[in-house]
Motif scaffolding. Structure first.
Motif, PDB file in Angstrom:
ATOM      1  N   PRO A 140       0.844  -1.204   0.000  1.00 37.09           N
ATOM      2  CA  PRO A 140       0.000   0.000   0.000  1.00 37.09           C
ATOM      3  C   PRO A 140       0.878   1.252   0.000  1.00 37.09           C
ATOM      4  CG  PRO A 140      -0.818  -1.599   1.570  1.00 37.09           C
ATOM      5  CD  PRO A 140       0.503  -2.116   1.084  1.00 37.09           C
ATOM      6  N   PRO A 141       0.499   2.247  -0.756  1.00 36.22           N
ATOM      7  CA  PRO A 141       1.338   3.431  -0.925  1.00 36.22           C
ATOM      8  C   PRO A 141       1.252   4.384   0.269  1.00 36.22           C
ATOM      9  CG  PRO A 141      -0.625   3.601  -2.272  1.00 36.22           C
ATOM     10  CD  PRO A 141      -0.702   2.268  -1.605  1.00 36.22           C
ATOM     11  N   ILE A 142       2.258   4.332   1.104  1.00 37.61           N
ATOM     12  CA  ILE A 142       2.359   5.234   2.258  1.00 37.61           C
ATOM     13  C   ILE A 142       3.805   5.735   2.318  1.00 37.61           C
ATOM     14  CG2 ILE A 142       2.049   5.509   4.744  1.00 37.61           C
ATOM     15  CD1 ILE A 142       0.222   3.100   4.729  1.00 37.61           C
ATOM     16  N   TRP A 143       3.961   7.013   2.580  1.00 36.66           N
ATOM     17  CA  TRP A 143       5.291   7.598   2.687  1.00 36.66           C
ATOM     18  C   TRP A 143       5.356   8.442   3.965  1.00 36.66           C
ATOM     19  CZ3 TRP A 143       1.892   8.023  -1.333  1.00 36.66           C
ATOM     20  CH2 TRP A 143       2.202   7.351  -2.527  1.00 36.66           C
ATOM     21  N   PHE A 144       6.544   8.664   4.426  1.00 32.82           N
ATOM     22  CA  PHE A 144       6.711   9.591   5.545  1.00 32.82           C
ATOM     23  C   PHE A 144       8.002  10.377   5.330  1.00 32.82           C
ATOM     24  CE2 PHE A 144      10.113   7.465   7.909  1.00 32.82           C
ATOM     25  CZ  PHE A 144      10.064   6.171   7.379  1.00 32.82           C
ATOM     26  N   GLY A 145       8.018  11.585   5.861  1.00 29.64           N
ATOM     27  CA  GLY A 145       9.198  12.416   5.663  1.00 29.64           C
ATOM     28  C   GLY A 145       9.087  13.719   6.413  1.00 29.64           C
ATOM     29  N   THR A 146      10.033  14.580   6.133  1.00 26.36           N
ATOM     30  CA  THR A 146      10.088  15.852   6.840  1.00 26.36           C
ATOM     31  C   THR A 146      10.229  16.986   5.828  1.00 26.36           C
ATOM     32  OG1 THR A 146      12.482  15.621   7.049  1.00 26.36           O
ATOM     33  CG2 THR A 146      11.133  14.830   8.880  1.00 26.36           C
ATOM     34  N   ALA A 147      10.082  18.200   6.340  1.00 26.17           N
ATOM     35  CA  ALA A 147      10.138  19.355   5.460  1.00 26.17           C
ATOM     36  C   ALA A 147      11.532  19.551   4.863  1.00 26.17           C
ATOM     37  CB  ALA A 147       9.712  20.607   6.233  1.00 26.17           C
ATOM     38  N   ASP A 148      12.548  18.934   5.456  1.00 23.66           N
ATOM     39  CA  ASP A 148      13.888  19.121   4.896  1.00 23.66           C
ATOM     40  C   ASP A 148      14.179  18.162   3.752  1.00 23.66           C
ATOM     41  OD1 ASP A 148      14.221  16.708   6.111  1.00 23.66           O
ATOM     42  OD2 ASP A 148      15.688  17.391   7.591  1.00 23.66           O
ATOM     43  N   GLY A 149      13.176  17.419   3.313  1.00 26.77           N
ATOM     44  CA  GLY A 149      13.334  16.634   2.102  1.00 26.77           C
ATOM     45  C   GLY A 149      13.705  15.181   2.299  1.00 26.77           C
ATOM     46  N   GLN A 150      13.748  14.711   3.520  1.00 34.06           N
ATOM     47  CA  GLN A 150      14.074  13.309   3.780  1.00 34.06           C
ATOM     48  C   GLN A 150      12.786  12.485   3.751  1.00 34.06           C
ATOM     49  OE1 GLN A 150      17.369  12.456   4.062  1.00 34.06           O
ATOM     50  NE2 GLN A 150      17.612  14.631   3.565  1.00 34.06           N
ATOM     51  N   TRP A 151      12.606  11.741   2.683  1.00 32.91           N
ATOM     52  CA  TRP A 151      11.354  10.978   2.531  1.00 32.91           C
ATOM     53  C   TRP A 151      11.647   9.518   2.205  1.00 32.91           C
ATOM     54  CZ3 TRP A 151       6.121  12.235   2.890  1.00 32.91           C
ATOM     55  CH2 TRP A 151       5.878  13.553   3.294  1.00 32.91           C
ATOM     56  N   ARG A 152      10.780   8.648   2.729  1.00 41.63           N
ATOM     57  CA  ARG A 152      10.891   7.214   2.459  1.00 41.63           C
ATOM     58  C   ARG A 152       9.505   6.610   2.311  1.00 41.63           C
ATOM     59  NH1 ARG A 152      13.784   5.258   7.609  1.00 41.63           N
ATOM     60  NH2 ARG A 152      12.693   3.341   7.030  1.00 41.63           N
ATOM     61  N   ARG A 153       9.472   5.494   1.656  1.00 48.54           N
ATOM     62  CA  ARG A 153       8.222   4.745   1.603  1.00 48.54           C
ATOM     63  C   ARG A 153       8.135   3.881   2.844  1.00 48.54           C
ATOM     64  NH1 ARG A 153       4.971   2.931  -3.659  1.00 48.54           N
ATOM     65  NH2 ARG A 153       3.343   1.673  -2.685  1.00 48.54           N
ATOM     66  N   ALA A 154       6.943   3.832   3.436  1.00 51.31           N
ATOM     67  CA  ALA A 154       6.764   3.109   4.686  1.00 51.31           C
ATOM     68  C   ALA A 154       6.755   1.603   4.449  1.00 51.31           C
ATOM     69  CB  ALA A 154       5.462   3.540   5.348  1.00 51.31           C
ATOM     70  N   THR A 155       7.007   0.877   5.517  1.00 51.82           N
ATOM     71  CA  THR A 155       6.920  -0.576   5.487  1.00 51.82           C
ATOM     72  C   THR A 155       5.510  -0.981   5.905  1.00 51.82           C
ATOM     73  OG1 THR A 155       9.241  -0.775   6.074  1.00 51.82           O
ATOM     74  CG2 THR A 155       7.850  -2.715   6.434  1.00 51.82           C
ATOM     75  N   VAL A 156       4.869  -1.758   5.072  1.00 46.99           N
ATOM     76  CA  VAL A 156       3.474  -2.114   5.328  1.00 46.99           C
ATOM     77  C   VAL A 156       3.333  -3.623   5.320  1.00 46.99           C
ATOM     78  CG1 VAL A 156       1.081  -1.784   4.635  1.00 46.99           C
ATOM     79  CG2 VAL A 156       2.768  -0.002   4.170  1.00 46.99           C
ATOM     80  N   ASP A 157       2.861  -4.153   6.430  1.00 45.32           N
ATOM     81  CA  ASP A 157       2.601  -5.576   6.531  1.00 45.32           C
ATOM     82  C   ASP A 157       1.092  -5.781   6.530  1.00 45.32           C
ATOM     83  OD1 ASP A 157       2.618  -8.266   6.934  1.00 45.32           O
ATOM     84  OD2 ASP A 157       3.061  -8.156   9.087  1.00 45.32           O
ATOM     85  N   ALA A 158       0.521  -5.788   5.339  1.00 43.31           N
ATOM     86  CA  ALA A 158      -0.936  -5.900   5.224  1.00 43.31           C
ATOM     87  C   ALA A 158      -1.274  -6.312   3.807  1.00 43.31           C
ATOM     88  CB  ALA A 158      -1.586  -4.550   5.545  1.00 43.31           C
ATOM     89  N   PRO A 159      -2.482  -6.825   3.611  1.00 48.15           N
ATOM     90  CA  PRO A 159      -2.911  -7.133   2.246  1.00 48.15           C
ATOM     91  C   PRO A 159      -2.807  -5.893   1.386  1.00 48.15           C
ATOM     92  CG  PRO A 159      -4.453  -8.012   3.840  1.00 48.15           C
ATOM     93  CD  PRO A 159      -3.495  -7.150   4.608  1.00 48.15           C
ATOM     94  N   ALA A 160      -2.545  -6.096   0.138  1.00 49.65           N
ATOM     95  CA  ALA A 160      -2.317  -4.957  -0.739  1.00 49.65           C
ATOM     96  C   ALA A 160      -3.513  -4.025  -0.783  1.00 49.65           C
ATOM     97  CB  ALA A 160      -2.015  -5.463  -2.149  1.00 49.65           C
ATOM     98  N   ALA A 161      -3.221  -2.779  -0.759  1.00 48.24           N
ATOM     99  CA  ALA A 161      -4.259  -1.765  -0.944  1.00 48.24           C
ATOM    100  C   ALA A 161      -3.749  -0.795  -1.993  1.00 48.24           C
ATOM    101  CB  ALA A 161      -4.538  -1.045   0.363  1.00 48.24           C
ATOM    102  N   TYR A 162      -4.353  -0.790  -3.115  1.00 47.17           N
ATOM    103  CA  TYR A 162      -3.851   0.058  -4.188  1.00 47.17           C
ATOM    104  C   TYR A 162      -4.092   1.533  -3.906  1.00 47.17           C
ATOM    105  CZ  TYR A 162      -2.611  -3.419  -7.686  1.00 47.17           C
ATOM    106  OH  TYR A 162      -2.003  -4.406  -8.395  1.00 47.17           O
ATOM    107  N   CYS A 163      -5.187   1.820  -3.267  1.00 47.28           N
ATOM    108  CA  CYS A 163      -5.551   3.231  -3.157  1.00 47.28           C
ATOM    109  C   CYS A 163      -5.987   3.564  -1.736  1.00 47.28           C
ATOM    110  CB  CYS A 163      -6.670   3.560  -4.140  1.00 47.28           C
ATOM    111  SG  CYS A 163      -6.975   5.316  -4.276  1.00 47.28           S
ATOM    112  N   LEU A 164      -5.196   4.331  -1.071  1.00 48.47           N
ATOM    113  CA  LEU A 164      -5.571   4.854   0.236  1.00 48.47           C
ATOM    114  C   LEU A 164      -5.967   6.311   0.045  1.00 48.47           C
ATOM    115  CD1 LEU A 164      -2.612   3.361   2.305  1.00 48.47           C
ATOM    116  CD2 LEU A 164      -4.968   2.527   2.258  1.00 48.47           C
ATOM    117  N   HIS A 165      -7.062   6.705   0.671  1.00 49.04           N
ATOM    118  CA  HIS A 165      -7.461   8.098   0.474  1.00 49.04           C
ATOM    119  C   HIS A 165      -7.702   8.842   1.769  1.00 49.04           C
ATOM    120  CE1 HIS A 165     -11.366   6.212   0.864  1.00 49.04           C
ATOM    121  NE2 HIS A 165     -11.196   5.595  -0.263  1.00 49.04           N
TER     122      HIS A 165
END
Lengths: 459, 177
Positions: A140-165
């Motif tokens: 599932p598409p989840i990211w986390f980061g900060t205003a200084d530009g350090q961003w990563r995709r989160a680790t998700v242990d769950a059934p696939a979810a194509y679209c989180l809103h």
């Protein structure tokens, strides 16, 4: 020349009309019959289109699929725009985040927590009905980061979810919700178990929440999550395989144990065994905390489930997340609501009417009484998706899509609504559509291949 | 009145006028009839029963414009070829014979957008702003189309344009002058 031209055109028009009358018989009846035939085929299309949007239109193949209509696809590539482009991004700068981190996904919602920003989104495969056997299932598409530009995709242990809103911050961590994607086992009856994800470490790792273990049926999607003090509520679309409940309300006060209101809730017998009674069978599209209350918006599809094509906007307000009252919504006929957002002066709700098919806004100071806000576009054809509103200071960005009749594609469209209620078209390529914690994301789905992270200049 | 009754009534009572309007835009009777019927269907399929029925004709007219614009986009090549052949094949059953044949020929020489601008401006008597809104063009673009069309019409109708629009000069050289 002008008078001669006018006289010539008047004659041409008149002669053509006479020729038409001479040559056609039963033409009017044929027109009526065509309308009847098309409406028969597409009878539920208008309601279905709204339902598809309202319920998170990216679910296909779910139990909702039988009454979803072909919502026009959004044109994949941006086209030149003649609308205003200046001033929208003043005060923002590019954070310099590697676009590859977001790939071709689109950010749909974000929340600021503990100095970080957590964003959720949709992968480009959203809406894909069946996974290719053996194909890798994206996380599932989840990211986390900060205003200084350090961003990563989160680790998700769950059934696939194509679209989180939706992503919300609660006393029990972060919760993200959306529509599911395929799992590895396409024949599994739990194939479309809907995604409600939880993170207790600020968004870096996520696990799936199973709302109803051991019960018959399953959740097919989670349109909305909200929080009010120590109570978290989630609205789901749920099916038992033979029946569908479009708005089932769940609640937790510890983040671990979820209770479904209605069926099984012996403390509230008035709700009987029909959880849909909480919202009178309406579709809920969004929840938002407004002041001391929780507000829900959506649409009533009409009995039975939109078969008449009537889709009316609805709003509810609750002081505890359990008991919900109808909000006063005068202009609701044929105008479903798709999104609600808190503002410095209360709340705004966005929707679009079936006819004329144009977007509109409602404004409320406390969520209990709403009034039409400003005059939206008055011509053309436009609708709003599930994520439609983004307050930006005292202005509000409204994101939608429009059909001009020239293509089967809808064109992404954005407006900036100023405090006086005036809608200003803005270039879709230069406005951040999702903002949290001084971080903005653009462009909107369908308007570009990559997501750029923007940061407010003051940060 | 049911939706079907409404569309039949509108088609019966206003259909000829709408076809005449569409004919001005398309220059072809059969195409005009198709465009109008498509516009009627497009409008009434989307219209809620009893909602805005009194304004249905306005919606149908806009749908005609959209249909013409869409159709021209798709069929431009065909129409261009057919226009070149028109003089050779002579009149057919779809021909609309008028006394103002010079106007008919002059309009046929215009591009679809020029023609639409001229029809809306001089037949519908819409101000430039409303022409621009109806065709989803900028006012500047409409003025340019009208200017070009009037020049062409002036030549073909052996007359001078009575009305001119200031058109923003294009290119650095023009801006310097």
């Amino acid at each position: 020349m002008s008078e001669r031209l006018r006289a010539g055109m008047r004659e041409m028009s008149q002669v053509a009309a006479e020729r038409h009358v001479d040559r056609v018989e039963g033409w009017a009846a044929e027109a009526g019959a065509r309308v009847r035939r098309v409406r028969r085929v597409r009878g539920a299309a208008a309601a279905g289109a709204a339902a598809a949007l309202l319920a998170g239109a990216l679910v296909t193949g779910s139990a909702l699929a039988h009454r979803t209509a072909p919502v026009p696809p959004v044109r994949p590539a941006p086209a030149p725009s003649e609308v205003q482009t200046s001033g929208i991004l003043e005060g923002w700068h590019d954070a310099g985040v590697d676009p590859a981190i977001f790939g071709e996904a689109t950010v749909t919602d974000s929340v600021a927590v503990d100095g970080k920003v957590v964003a959720v989104g949709c992968d480009p495969g959203a809406g894909v009905q069946v996974a290719d056997p053996g194909a890798a299932v994206p996380a599932p598409p989840i990211w986390f980061g900060t205003a200084d530009g350090q961003w990563r995709r989160a680790t998700v242990d769950a059934p696939a979810a194509y679209c989180l809103h939706e992503v919300v911050s609660t006393p029990y961590g972060l919760f993200a919700a959306g529509v599911p994607g395929p799992t590895e086992q396409a024949t599994d009856t739990t194939y479309y178990r809907g995604p409600l994800l939880r993170s207790t470490d600020g968004g870096e790792t996520w696990t799936g929440v199973e709302l109803d273990p051991g019960e018959a049926g399953w959740v097919v999607q989670v349109p909305a999550v909200g929080v009010l003090d120590d109570r978290v509520v989630a609205v789901t679309t749920r099916t038992t395989g033979t029946s569908l409940t479009v708005a089932t309300l769940w609640t937790t006060t510890d983040g671990d144990t979820w209770t479904r209101l209605g069926a099984g809730d012996r403390t509230r017998p008035a709700l009987g065994d029909d959880p849909a009674r909480v919202f009178d069978g309406a579709v809920i599209t969004d929840l938002e905390t407004v002041g001391r209350d929780l507000v829900a918006v959506g649409a009533y599809l009409g009995p039975p489930a939109g078969a008449q094509g009537d889709v009316d906007g609805r709003a509810w307000v609750s002081q505890d997340g359990l008991e919900w009252q109808h909000a006063a919504l005068p202009d609701r006929d044929g105008c479903p609501l798709t999104d609600v957002a808190g503002t410095p002066t209360g709340a705004l709700a966005a929707g679009w009417c079936l006819w004329p098919p144009l977007p509109y806004l409602e404004r409320s100071a406390d969520g209990s009484a709403w009034q039409r806000f400003g005059q939206g576009p008055t011509d053309g054809f436009a609708y709003l998706g599930v994520q439609a509103l983004q307050p930006l200071g005292d202005r509000t960005l409204v994101v939608g899509a429009a059909l001009d009749g020239s293509s089967v594609y809808a064109t992404p469209r954005q407006w900036m609504v100023t405090p006086d209620g005036t809608w200003h078209p803005v270039d879709r390529l230069v406005a951040p559509f999702e903002v949290a914690g001084g971080v903005g994301f653009w462009p909107r789905a369908g308007t570009g291949p990559t997501t750029t992270v923007l940061v407010e200049d003051a940060r | 009145m049911s939706r079907q009754d409404a569309v039949e009534t509108l088609a019966r009572e206003r259909g000829p006028a709408l076809v005449g309007y569409a004919y001005l835009l398309t220059g072809d009777l059969a195409t005009a009839q198709d465009v109008v019927q498509d516009a009627l269907v497009h409008t009434f399929v989307r219209m809620r029963a009893g909602h805005d029925a009194q304004h249905a004709e306005a919606y149908v007219r806009q749908a005609i414009l959209n249909g013409v614009r869409d159709g021209y986009r798709r069929r431009r090549t065909f129409l261009g070829a057919r226009a070149r052949l028109a003089g050779a094949v002579g009149p057919n059953q779809d021909t609309v014979a008028v006394e103002h044949v010079d106007v008919q020929r002059a309009l046929a020489a215009l591009s679809p957008r020029e023609r639409a601008c001229v029809v809306l401006r001089h037949f519908e008597d819409l101000p430039v702003r409303e022409v621009a809104e109806a065709l989803q063009l900028s006012e500047g673009a409409v003025k340019r189309y009208l200017s070009d069309a009037r020049s062409r019409l002036g030549e073909l109708l052996a007359d001078e344009p009575e009305e001119t629009w200031p058109v923003r000069p294009a290119g650095p050289a023009a801006r310097r002058s």
